[in-house]
Design a protein around this motif. Sequence first.
Motif, PDB file in Angstrom:
ATOM      1  N   ASP A  28      24.509 -23.896  24.919  1.00 34.40           N
ATOM      2  CA  ASP A  28      24.363 -22.447  24.837  1.00 34.40           C
ATOM      3  C   ASP A  28      25.537 -21.779  25.561  1.00 34.40           C
ATOM      4  OD1 ASP A  28      23.492 -19.873  24.663  1.00 34.40           O
ATOM      5  OD2 ASP A  28      21.921 -20.083  26.201  1.00 34.40           O
ATOM      6  N   THR A  29      26.650 -21.640  24.828  1.00 38.69           N
ATOM      7  CA  THR A  29      27.846 -21.025  25.403  1.00 38.69           C
ATOM      8  C   THR A  29      28.543 -20.218  24.321  1.00 38.69           C
ATOM      9  OG1 THR A  29      29.811 -21.464  26.737  1.00 38.69           O
ATOM     10  CG2 THR A  29      29.430 -22.979  24.910  1.00 38.69           C
ATOM     11  N   SER A  30      29.663 -19.573  24.688  1.00 40.71           N
ATOM     12  CA  SER A  30      30.422 -18.847  23.668  1.00 40.71           C
ATOM     13  C   SER A  30      31.910 -18.967  23.971  1.00 40.71           C
ATOM     14  CB  SER A  30      30.013 -17.373  23.653  1.00 40.71           C
ATOM     15  OG  SER A  30      30.432 -16.772  24.862  1.00 40.71           O
ATOM     16  N   ARG A  37      36.090 -16.626  31.512  1.00 39.74           N
ATOM     17  CA  ARG A  37      35.841 -17.173  32.856  1.00 39.74           C
ATOM     18  C   ARG A  37      36.832 -18.249  33.248  1.00 39.74           C
ATOM     19  NH1 ARG A  37      30.731 -15.172  35.154  1.00 39.74           N
ATOM     20  NH2 ARG A  37      30.018 -13.820  33.474  1.00 39.74           N
ATOM     21  N   CYS A 113      40.900 -34.508  41.386  1.00 38.66           N
ATOM     22  CA  CYS A 113      41.956 -33.708  40.742  1.00 38.66           C
ATOM     23  C   CYS A 113      43.248 -33.667  41.556  1.00 38.66           C
ATOM     24  CB  CYS A 113      41.457 -32.296  40.475  1.00 38.66           C
ATOM     25  SG  CYS A 113      40.038 -32.268  39.378  1.00 38.66           S
ATOM     26  N   VAL A 156      32.131 -27.600  29.510  1.00 41.58           N
ATOM     27  CA  VAL A 156      33.132 -26.768  28.834  1.00 41.58           C
ATOM     28  C   VAL A 156      34.475 -26.793  29.571  1.00 41.58           C
ATOM     29  CG1 VAL A 156      31.317 -25.238  27.962  1.00 41.58           C
ATOM     30  CG2 VAL A 156      32.538 -24.597  30.052  1.00 41.58           C
ATOM     31  N   LEU A 157      34.489 -27.359  30.792  1.00 41.25           N
ATOM     32  CA  LEU A 157      35.658 -27.186  31.659  1.00 41.25           C
ATOM     33  C   LEU A 157      36.704 -28.294  31.548  1.00 41.25           C
ATOM     34  CD1 LEU A 157      33.787 -26.164  34.952  1.00 41.25           C
ATOM     35  CD2 LEU A 157      34.811 -24.647  33.249  1.00 41.25           C
ATOM     36  N   ASN A 215      30.787 -21.663  41.773  1.00 39.20           N
ATOM     37  CA  ASN A 215      31.155 -20.493  42.580  1.00 39.20           C
ATOM     38  C   ASN A 215      31.745 -20.879  43.925  1.00 39.20           C
ATOM     39  OD1 ASN A 215      30.660 -17.993  41.368  1.00 39.20           O
ATOM     40  ND2 ASN A 215      28.482 -18.491  41.299  1.00 39.20           N
ATOM     41  N   PHE A 218      35.135 -22.486  43.612  1.00 39.95           N
ATOM     42  CA  PHE A 218      36.106 -21.425  43.330  1.00 39.95           C
ATOM     43  C   PHE A 218      36.616 -20.799  44.636  1.00 39.95           C
ATOM     44  CE2 PHE A 218      37.749 -17.400  42.027  1.00 39.95           C
ATOM     45  CZ  PHE A 218      38.151 -17.549  40.719  1.00 39.95           C
ATOM     46  N   HIS A 249      47.523 -27.238  39.538  1.00 38.12           N
ATOM     47  CA  HIS A 249      46.395 -27.933  38.899  1.00 38.12           C
ATOM     48  C   HIS A 249      45.745 -26.959  37.919  1.00 38.12           C
ATOM     49  CE1 HIS A 249      42.882 -30.151  38.042  1.00 38.12           C
ATOM     50  NE2 HIS A 249      42.072 -29.471  38.833  1.00 38.12           N
ATOM     51  N   ALA A 251      42.768 -25.887  36.489  1.00 37.62           N
ATOM     52  CA  ALA A 251      41.307 -25.862  36.478  1.00 37.62           C
ATOM     53  C   ALA A 251      40.806 -24.570  35.854  1.00 37.62           C
ATOM     54  CB  ALA A 251      40.752 -26.011  37.882  1.00 37.62           C
ATOM     55  N   ARG A 254      41.956 -18.073  36.511  1.00 40.96           N
ATOM     56  CA  ARG A 254      41.737 -17.085  37.592  1.00 40.96           C
ATOM     57  C   ARG A 254      42.170 -17.667  38.939  1.00 40.96           C
ATOM     58  NH1 ARG A 254      35.947 -15.356  37.835  1.00 40.96           N
ATOM     59  NH2 ARG A 254      35.477 -17.416  37.016  1.00 40.96           N
ATOM     60  N   PHE A 309      43.771 -29.157  43.779  1.00 39.98           N
ATOM     61  CA  PHE A 309      42.574 -29.321  44.611  1.00 39.98           C
ATOM     62  C   PHE A 309      41.517 -29.993  43.743  1.00 39.98           C
ATOM     63  CE2 PHE A 309      39.600 -26.393  42.679  1.00 39.98           C
ATOM     64  CZ  PHE A 309      40.449 -25.634  41.899  1.00 39.98           C
ATOM     65  N   GLY A 310      40.556 -30.628  44.410  1.00 45.11           N
ATOM     66  CA  GLY A 310      39.522 -31.293  43.622  1.00 45.11           C
ATOM     67  C   GLY A 310      38.426 -31.866  44.492  1.00 45.11           C
TER      68      GLY A 310
END
Length: 322
Positions: A28-30, A37, A113, A156-157, A215, A218, A249, A251, A254, A309-310
């Motif tokens: 369930d994504t778009s 994002r 990462c 999705v990432l 979050n 991030f 990197h 990721a 943003r 970073f990871g």
Amino acid sequence: MIYSRITGTGGYLPEKIMTNGELERIVDTSDEWIKTRTGIIKRHIAAENETTCDLAEHAALKAIAASGINPGKIDLIIIGTTTPDVIFPSTACLLQKRLGIHGCPAFDVQAVCTGFIYALDIADKFIRTGAATTALVIGAETLSRILDWTDRSTCVLFGDGAGAVILEASPEPGIMSSHLHADGEYNELLQVPAGISRYPEKLKNGTAFIQMQGNEVFKVAVNTLGRIVDETLEANHLEKEDIDWLVPHQANTRIISATAKKLNMSMDRVILTVDQHGNTSAASVPLALDVAVRDGRIQRGDTLLLEAFGGGLTWGATLVKY
Ligand code: COA
């Protein structure tokens, strides 16, 4: 004084491409949510029979060809990977056999990462101390194998790929400085909480998956990357304007924009591949480097800031005179 210099780069992405539209059919994504994002449009996914070593081999052969060296000259092989082909031997040893190289040290580095930045620093130190002259340094991952394809907050990432460099001893730098860090306090923010020794049944039944508190990751990423940029500039007595290219990197656009802002850098001096590759973990920095070397943006003599970073959490930066 001996330094180490990057004399060739290579990259490889599996043939199969997965678009955001295809993910819309799985979870369930778009396309809109993913693009806004993260900046990601598509990612490459390894074929069922394709392994991390396969990807690493393609990237390594391209880097070897670009540097013009005879593979027999390679006396150190390091692969940054979190997704090795097998528990052991290391993927570096598997690759060593394929390249027909015998006897030199070959090992994997696990810093998620940040794996390529860690591997590059180790190789640089081998060369500076005279323990090696010609290193093959790779970041390679098949992260798709540890994704929960029902978890929209992670699947999705990420994507699969490999990037490689040949690092050779040189009287001129080269690698100017590296800055590695880790803080295990944050280990639970980004993890595969099962493996060989803890919850081995999850490894056996194929449910050892990436879990992430997006979050929180991030926030820590933006903070630590900001600090490491200062640390790297200070160590080299450089000003922000002295950096020609930021090779971050890949990721999230943003997070990359926040680091570019910290450097007062416009985004046209930042190598961005996350839109095309997704987050390929340890492969992301060498893949981005290879893309920009091959399309002619990065030129000999340019000053590059590589950063990542990871999981760990780990983070690190390398200043390179290309
Ligand atoms: N598609 C649609 N909606 C999604 C989604 C997806 N793929 N994933 C999460 N959501 C939803 C959440 O459920 C949440 O819904 P709610 O508000 O109804 O609860 C909403 O989107 C916002 O979620 P949130 O996690 O706050 O979004 P975000 O703006 O923080 O973006 C990330 C999420 C993962 C993109 C972002 O946190 C991030 O990039 N973090 C760093 C991750 C990273 O770089 N990891 C790798 C480190 S190497």
